[in-house]
Write an enzyme that holds these catalytic residues in place. Sequence first.
Site, PDB file in Angstrom:
ATOM      1  N   ARG A  88       1.444 -12.227  -2.324  1.00 46.49           N
ATOM      2  CA  ARG A  88       0.034 -12.384  -1.952  1.00 46.49           C
ATOM      3  C   ARG A  88      -0.689 -13.357  -2.874  1.00 46.49           C
ATOM      4  O   ARG A  88      -0.308 -13.543  -4.030  1.00 46.49           O
ATOM      5  CB  ARG A  88      -0.677 -11.037  -2.033  1.00 46.49           C
ATOM      6  CG  ARG A  88      -0.200 -10.008  -1.030  1.00 46.49           C
ATOM      7  CD  ARG A  88      -0.915 -10.143   0.280  1.00 46.49           C
ATOM      8  NE  ARG A  88      -0.475  -9.174   1.274  1.00 46.49           N
ATOM      9  CZ  ARG A  88      -1.104  -8.963   2.407  1.00 46.49           C
ATOM     10  NH1 ARG A  88      -2.222  -9.613   2.682  1.00 46.49           N
ATOM     11  NH2 ARG A  88      -0.637  -8.092   3.281  1.00 46.49           N
ATOM     12  N   ASP A  96     -10.460 -10.969   6.970  1.00 51.57           N
ATOM     13  CA  ASP A  96      -9.848  -9.653   7.103  1.00 51.57           C
ATOM     14  C   ASP A  96     -10.771  -8.516   7.542  1.00 51.57           C
ATOM     15  O   ASP A  96     -10.367  -7.677   8.335  1.00 51.57           O
ATOM     16  CB  ASP A  96      -9.202  -9.264   5.768  1.00 51.57           C
ATOM     17  CG  ASP A  96      -8.218  -8.120   5.900  1.00 51.57           C
ATOM     18  OD1 ASP A  96      -7.518  -8.049   6.925  1.00 51.57           O
ATOM     19  OD2 ASP A  96      -8.139  -7.297   4.980  1.00 51.57           O
ATOM     20  N   LYS A 143      -8.414  -2.135   0.431  1.00 52.15           N
ATOM     21  CA  LYS A 143      -8.332  -1.328   1.646  1.00 52.15           C
ATOM     22  C   LYS A 143      -9.020   0.027   1.482  1.00 52.15           C
ATOM     23  O   LYS A 143      -9.504   0.607   2.459  1.00 52.15           O
ATOM     24  CB  LYS A 143      -6.876  -1.141   2.070  1.00 52.15           C
ATOM     25  CG  LYS A 143      -6.226  -2.423   2.572  1.00 52.15           C
ATOM     26  CD  LYS A 143      -7.020  -3.066   3.712  1.00 52.15           C
ATOM     27  CE  LYS A 143      -6.297  -4.255   4.313  1.00 52.15           C
ATOM     28  NZ  LYS A 143      -7.133  -4.985   5.309  1.00 52.15           N
ATOM     29  N   LYS A 181      -3.762 -13.051  11.169  1.00 51.41           N
ATOM     30  CA  LYS A 181      -5.225 -13.089  11.064  1.00 51.41           C
ATOM     31  C   LYS A 181      -5.692 -14.175  10.103  1.00 51.41           C
ATOM     32  O   LYS A 181      -6.565 -14.967  10.421  1.00 51.41           O
ATOM     33  CB  LYS A 181      -5.770 -11.744  10.561  1.00 51.41           C
ATOM     34  CG  LYS A 181      -5.687 -10.599  11.508  1.00 51.41           C
ATOM     35  CD  LYS A 181      -6.564  -9.436  11.095  1.00 51.41           C
ATOM     36  CE  LYS A 181      -6.563  -9.121   9.630  1.00 51.41           C
ATOM     37  NZ  LYS A 181      -5.259  -8.768   9.077  1.00 51.41           N
ATOM     38  N   THR A 182      -5.103 -14.189   8.910  1.00 50.34           N
ATOM     39  CA  THR A 182      -5.535 -15.146   7.891  1.00 50.34           C
ATOM     40  C   THR A 182      -5.130 -16.565   8.265  1.00 50.34           C
ATOM     41  O   THR A 182      -5.940 -17.496   8.209  1.00 50.34           O
ATOM     42  CB  THR A 182      -4.944 -14.758   6.527  1.00 50.34           C
ATOM     43  OG1 THR A 182      -5.425 -13.463   6.160  1.00 50.34           O
ATOM     44  CG2 THR A 182      -5.350 -15.750   5.460  1.00 50.34           C
ATOM     45  N   SER A 202      -1.694  -6.599   9.113  1.00 44.94           N
ATOM     46  CA  SER A 202      -1.143  -7.532   8.125  1.00 44.94           C
ATOM     47  C   SER A 202       0.138  -8.162   8.660  1.00 44.94           C
ATOM     48  O   SER A 202       1.015  -7.476   9.188  1.00 44.94           O
ATOM     49  CB  SER A 202      -0.846  -6.771   6.832  1.00 44.94           C
ATOM     50  OG  SER A 202      -0.219  -7.595   5.903  1.00 44.94           O
ATOM     51  N   ARG A 256       0.832  -1.200   0.000  1.00 40.84           N
ATOM     52  CA  ARG A 256       0.000   0.000   0.000  1.00 40.84           C
ATOM     53  C   ARG A 256       0.875   1.261   0.000  1.00 40.84           C
ATOM     54  O   ARG A 256       2.035   1.235   0.400  1.00 40.84           O
ATOM     55  CB  ARG A 256      -0.906   0.027   1.230  1.00 40.84           C
ATOM     56  CG  ARG A 256      -2.019  -0.986   1.220  1.00 40.84           C
ATOM     57  CD  ARG A 256      -2.935  -0.818   2.432  1.00 40.84           C
ATOM     58  NE  ARG A 256      -2.199  -0.978   3.693  1.00 40.84           N
ATOM     59  CZ  ARG A 256      -1.848   0.026   4.482  1.00 40.84           C
ATOM     60  NH1 ARG A 256      -2.152   1.263   4.163  1.00 40.84           N
ATOM     61  NH2 ARG A 256      -1.198  -0.205   5.610  1.00 40.84           N
ATOM     62  N   HIS A 288     -11.156  -4.493  11.553  1.00 41.05           N
ATOM     63  CA  HIS A 288     -10.057  -5.084  10.796  1.00 41.05           C
ATOM     64  C   HIS A 288      -9.697  -6.399  11.483  1.00 41.05           C
ATOM     65  O   HIS A 288      -8.809  -6.467  12.323  1.00 41.05           O
ATOM     66  CB  HIS A 288      -8.854  -4.130  10.788  1.00 41.05           C
ATOM     67  CG  HIS A 288      -7.742  -4.588   9.908  1.00 41.05           C
ATOM     68  ND1 HIS A 288      -6.423  -4.344  10.195  1.00 41.05           N
ATOM     69  CD2 HIS A 288      -7.740  -5.254   8.731  1.00 41.05           C
ATOM     70  CE1 HIS A 288      -5.652  -4.842   9.249  1.00 41.05           C
ATOM     71  NE2 HIS A 288      -6.430  -5.404   8.349  1.00 41.05           N
TER      72      HIS A 288
END
Length: 537
Positions: free
Chosen positions: A327, A261, A205, A246-247, A242, A64, A224
Site C-alpha cells: 500500500r 474510497d 476503516k 476504485k482507486t 478493495s 485488516r 464505500h
Amino acid sequence: MNSTTEKTVLKSKNDIDALGIKTSKKVFWNQSTPKLYEHSLIRNEGHLVEGGPIVVYTGKTTGRSPNCRFFVEESSSKDKIWWSDANKPVSEKTFDSLYKKALEHMEDKDLFVRDCYVGSDKKTQLPLRVVTEYAWINLFAKYIFIEPETSELENFKPKFNVIYLPKLKADPKLHGTGSETAIFIHFGKNLILIASSEYGGEMKKAMFTAMNYLLPLKNILTMHCSANIGKKNDTALFFGLSGTGKTTLSADPERGLIGDDEHGWDKDGVFNFEGGCYAKVIRLSPTAEPEIYATTRRFGTIMENVVYDEATGKVDLDDDSVTPNTRACYPLNFIGNAVESKKGPHPKNIIMLTCDAFGVMPPIARLSVNQAMYHFISGYTAKVGGTEIGLKEPKATFSTCFGAPFMVHHPAFYAKLLKENMLNHNVKCWLVNTGWTGGPYGEGERISIKYTRALLNGALSGKLDNVSYIKDPIFGFEIPQECDNVPSDVLNPQNTWKEKEKYMLKYKELAGLFSKNFAGFTEGCTKEIIDAGPIIN
C-alpha cells in the site's frame, strides 16, 4: 514587521488527560511531515527509499483483522446496530479491562497526538483525535484524515477518539478476541481502541465504520466508493471492495478526483470523508496508473510492506514476497487533478465495480434503479489476495453495500437512502466487471484495464446512451453492443469462452449464488427489488 515572531501553537487546550492518558515520557502534538519522518527514522519505524518515500513493515498484520473487531454493547447504540457475524458484541466490562491495560501501557511511552477531521463537509465533519505510540501512524492519520487550520489547533475539541497501540496485546481468553489483535468500538464513549495491529488501514476503516453508524442516522448516505468529476461538472461514484479498481479507475487525468474510497451523499451533493488516499501498489504500472505510480517516487508518501533494495534504496513494486496487499498512503493533492474542496454535486452516474472470479459477468451493463438496488445489496465481487489475513487468491463473495465489514445498520437502511437519491437526481447506474473473462480465475484472463477505461469513458460521456443493447436472459440487465476502442466480442463474455456450454453452467451457478445470498436480505426490500434479481430457467 513585528520584532518578535509569534509562536505556532500545535497543542490543544483540551488535553489527552480527559481520556485518562498519562505518560512519564514525551507527547508530540500535530507534528509536521518532516518532523514525523525524523521520528520514524530515529525510532527505526521506517526506512527512507529512493525518491523520498518512507517504507514501513507491519509485521503479521498486513491486512485488516475483521474477526477481531467488536462493538461495545451499551445502551446508546445496542438497539441501532445490526448484530451479525460481521458486527459482534463485546461487553462494557471487557472493554474496560482492555482500556485499563491500554492506559497502563502508555504510562512509559512517547505518544504522538493528531487532531483532525473526518468529512470535508463542515456541516457534518467529525472532530477526531488520534493517539498512538508510532510516529508513522501519526503521519498516516495526518494524510488520511483532514487537517484543521493551524489556528484551530489550540482550541480543538474532539468528538471522537482513536487510541492506536500496535505494541499492546489483547488476551484472547480474557477479551474474547481470538488473537492478540483487538478493535473495540464504543459509541457510548465515542472511542475506538486498536491493539496489536500495525496495519494503517485498520484505523482508516474503523473510522469509516463509525461514520457508517453516525451519518445515516442524520439521513446522510455513507458509501464505500471513490468519486471524481468531469469538465461538465458531472460527478461519478465508483463502488467496490478493495482490489476492484476504485482507486485506479477514479484517478483519471481527464477528471478531477474528489476522493478514492469513502464518501457521504447529502442534500447538497457528494463529499469525501478523507484528506488522502490509501492505494494498492502491487504491480503498479507507470503507464496504466501514472498518477498513483508517481506518488511512490516522492517525499511524503508512506509505503506499507513494499520490498526495496537496501543498497540502492530502489523499490520493487512487483515483489509480493511480504504480501500482495502492498500500500501507499499520501495526501490527496499528490494527485495533480485532485479537487481541492473534496466535494462535488449530485452524481450523474454510479459505477458498481465487481471483480468476477467466475469470468461470466459482462465488462459493462446498464442497470435499472431496482437492479441497482439488488446489486448494491448483493455487493458481488471477489476478495483479492492479501487484503485480509490468510487470503491467498481471489474468492467469490458477496459483500453487501460493497463494504459489508463496515456497515453497522441493516443493509436495507443504506439501500433505501441510495434509491431515494438516485430517483431524486435521475442517476444512471452501470455494473462494471474488472475481473476475469474467457474463463474463471485460473483459466481465463483479467479484463484489460484499457478496455475498462474505454467503457467507462463511453458511459460517463453519454456515448453509450446512443448504442443498441441486448437484455441478458438471466440477470435482466442491458449489455451494449458496441463501444469505441473495445472489440465487440469482448462486450459479451460468452463470446470469449471456448466452451459455450461450460460458460452457461458457470453463469447459472453464479446466478444461483446471487439468489441464495439475497434470501438473507428480502426482509425490508420491496417486491420490485427482489424481482430485479436473476431468473434461472
